[in-house]
Design an enzyme around this catalytic site. Structure first.
Site, PDB file in Angstrom:
ATOM      1  N   PRO A  21      33.594  26.907  17.128  1.00 53.18           N
ATOM      2  CG  PRO A  21      33.770  25.460  15.325  1.00 53.18           C
ATOM      3  CD  PRO A  21      33.342  25.584  16.897  1.00 53.18           C
ATOM      4  N   GLY A  22      34.649  29.598  15.407  1.00 57.67           N
ATOM      5  CA  GLY A  22      33.982  30.790  14.632  1.00 57.67           C
ATOM      6  C   GLY A  22      34.863  30.900  13.266  1.00 57.67           C
ATOM      7  NE  ARG A  23      40.744  33.171  13.848  1.00 55.89           N
ATOM      8  CZ  ARG A  23      40.907  34.498  14.395  1.00 55.89           C
ATOM      9  NH1 ARG A  23      41.484  35.418  13.450  1.00 55.89           N
ATOM     10  NH2 ARG A  23      41.008  34.868  15.808  1.00 55.89           N
ATOM     11  CB  CYS A  28      41.533  61.452  10.641  1.00 53.48           C
ATOM     12  SG  CYS A  28      40.605  62.008   9.531  1.00 53.48           S
ATOM     13  CD  GLU A  29      42.643  56.479  15.017  1.00 57.65           C
ATOM     14  OE1 GLU A  29      43.615  56.407  15.495  1.00 57.65           O
ATOM     15  OE2 GLU A  29      41.687  56.805  15.765  1.00 57.65           O
ATOM     16  NE  ARG A  82      41.245  39.192  12.507  1.00 59.09           N
ATOM     17  CZ  ARG A  82      42.364  38.710  12.272  1.00 59.09           C
ATOM     18  NH1 ARG A  82      42.902  38.759  11.118  1.00 59.09           N
ATOM     19  NH2 ARG A  82      42.950  38.123  13.136  1.00 59.09           N
ATOM     20  N   GLY A 119      38.654  28.616  18.500  1.00 55.93           N
ATOM     21  CA  GLY A 119      39.978  29.052  18.602  1.00 55.93           C
ATOM     22  C   GLY A 119      40.722  28.220  17.488  1.00 55.93           C
ATOM     23  CE1 TYR A 126      35.648  36.969  16.302  1.00 56.54           C
ATOM     24  CE2 TYR A 126      37.118  35.530  15.168  1.00 56.54           C
ATOM     25  CZ  TYR A 126      36.285  35.665  16.128  1.00 56.54           C
ATOM     26  OH  TYR A 126      35.791  34.536  17.021  1.00 56.54           O
TER      27      TYR A 126
END
Ligand code: LLP
Length: 415
Positions: free
Chosen positions: A268-270, A341-342, A306, A232, A370
């Site tokens: 931890p990742g991020r 298409c959004e 994201r 985190g 991510y």
């Protein structure tokens, strides 16, 4: 940015095409070293288990293994990825609120280090599965500390009513009745308060709760050796943001852990991969609608979700473009949008960029975590290529999907 020069990025885009993720090995190693030096200065203090979900490319996992990390996995698929990358099974921790029976069996058969159990029913099931295999599995109980991590509501996981973990009272009841689970050794407590946490205070609060729970478990006769404090740690996506004060967090939590005789695990990742990766994309069109300047690029929300999902802001700049040729450097506000298409398919809203033309190359920063791991084939778009830069050389570590990849599973079943 002190790495991934524009010259190199332009060469990669030219040869590999766009959209394309590019990761820098040296930056990953530097990020990991900072975390390891602060949080796990010696093996008996603890271990960093890289959170595979942040970026699960096999070459990235292999690099992590070579750096010395363990692995935090959340599915049978991530478990197999870690094993394929050469992870030592006992360096793997398996968390997740909804582990399937076959995933638990795979984890038991692989002999992984820890399973972080998230419900009373899972605990009983896992014990039965372990007993049937004649093994004793080491587990940690994941508890919700009731701590507010002051982050995006989608990224907060440790609040009392969140879907994760077990209520503290119930966890203590399970520890008291651990004889009912002969296939398990409950030796750890796991807490993950959320993602993008950039203060010391939430970690200290979580630590306080954990120490209290562990003291009560020990009073019940359980041998709790380990506290897994999750991941985190926030990173600065924008220059005005501050990343997590890792050293201050370490200063706050290592001494009480030592006093309590606890080994620490972190997931931890991020903080290891986010700023080590970028997404390259080319300008398809530019236009102005209702006074809003749009730059339509060939990357989209299916490549990097994201911004659409969390309103996340990623910095964007021009690698090579019209302003270089014409010398025009005036910037104005634009929205960088993708072809999907959004209306939500916006990669960067209200960013300042110079005049752009078709074919100009843009770089979207902090895309190493991510990004690709959340990519999809929405709008039947092939997923991007991934490239790893190491020692001024680069290598494709995932080829761009081809059209045939997109319907292969359906062609097999075509009615
Ligand atoms: N441990 C557990 C139990 C987790 O649930 C997570 C992330 C981590 C570790 C790693 O967290 P990190 O150090 O990377 O913050 N897709 C979102 C982030 C979701 C995080 C989910 N869990 C994003 O793009 O911001």
């Amino acid at each position: 940015m002190d790495f991934l020069s524009h010259h190199l990025l332009a060469e990669i885009a030219h040869q590999v095409g766009t959209p394309c993720y590019v990761y820098d090995r040296a930056r990953i190693a530097k990020n990991y070293a900072r975390l390891a030096n602060a949080l796990t200065p010696a093996p008996d203090v603890g271990h960093i288990c890289y959170s595979v979900k942040a970026n699960s490319n096999l070459s990235i996992l292999r690099l992590m293994r070579d750096l010395g990390t363990g692995f935090d996995v959340v599915s049978g698929g991530e478990l197999q990825r870690a094993l394929l990358a050469g992870a030592a099974p006992d360096s793997i921790v398996f968390a997740g609120v909804g582990k399937r029976d076959d995933e638990l069996v795979a984890a038991l058969d692989a002999g992984i280090g820890w399973i972080n159990v998230e419900s009373a029913q899972e605990l009983r099931l896992l014990s039965d599965l372990a007993t049937a295999r004649g093994v004793i599995q080491r587990v940690a109980l994941r508890v919700n500390p009731g701590v507010d991590p002051h982050t995006h509501r989608y990224l907060a996981t440790g609040k009392r009513a969140s879907k994760f973990g077990i209520e503290i009272e119930e966890a203590l009841r399970l520890v008291a009745q651990r004889a009912d689970c002969p296939g398990l050794a409950i030796e750890g407590i796991h807490i993950h308060i959320g993602s993008m946490v950039s203060d010391v205070a939430p970690y200290l609060d979580a630590m306080r709760v954990a120490l209290e729970v562990i003291a009560q478990c020990r009073a019940l006769g359980a041998t709790i050796t380990t506290l897994n404090l999750g991941g985190g740690f926030g990173v600065a996506y924008q220059p005005e943001q501050a990343g997590a004060p890792i050293e201050a967090i370490a200063d706050a939590i290592l001494p009480p852990a030592r006093r309590a005789g606890l080994r620490l695990l972190f997931e931890p990742g991020r903080a290891i991969v986010a700023d080590a990766g970028v997404l390259l994309t080319r300008v398809l069109y530019t236009k102005t609608n209702g006074g809003m300047r749009y730059v339509v690029v060939d990357a989209a929300m299916n490549d990097l979700i994201r911004p659409a999902l969390y309103g996340a802001g990623h910095r964007v700049s021009v690698v090579s473009g019209a302003s270089e040729v014409s010398g025009v450097s005036e910037v104005s506000e634009v929205s960088v949008v993708g072809p999907v298409c959004e209306s939500g398919d916006v990669l960067a809203e209200g960013v300042m960029l110079p005049e752009l033309r078709r074919g100009d190359l843009l770089v979207i920063y902090h895309a190493g975590a991510y990004g690709m791991s959340m990519a999809s084939n929405y709008n039947t778009r092939p997923r991007a290529a991934e490239v790893l830069v190491a020692d001024n050389q680069w290598k494709v570590i995932r080829r761009r999907e081809i059209m045939a990849d997109l319907w292969a599973q359906e062609v097999e079943c075509l009615a």
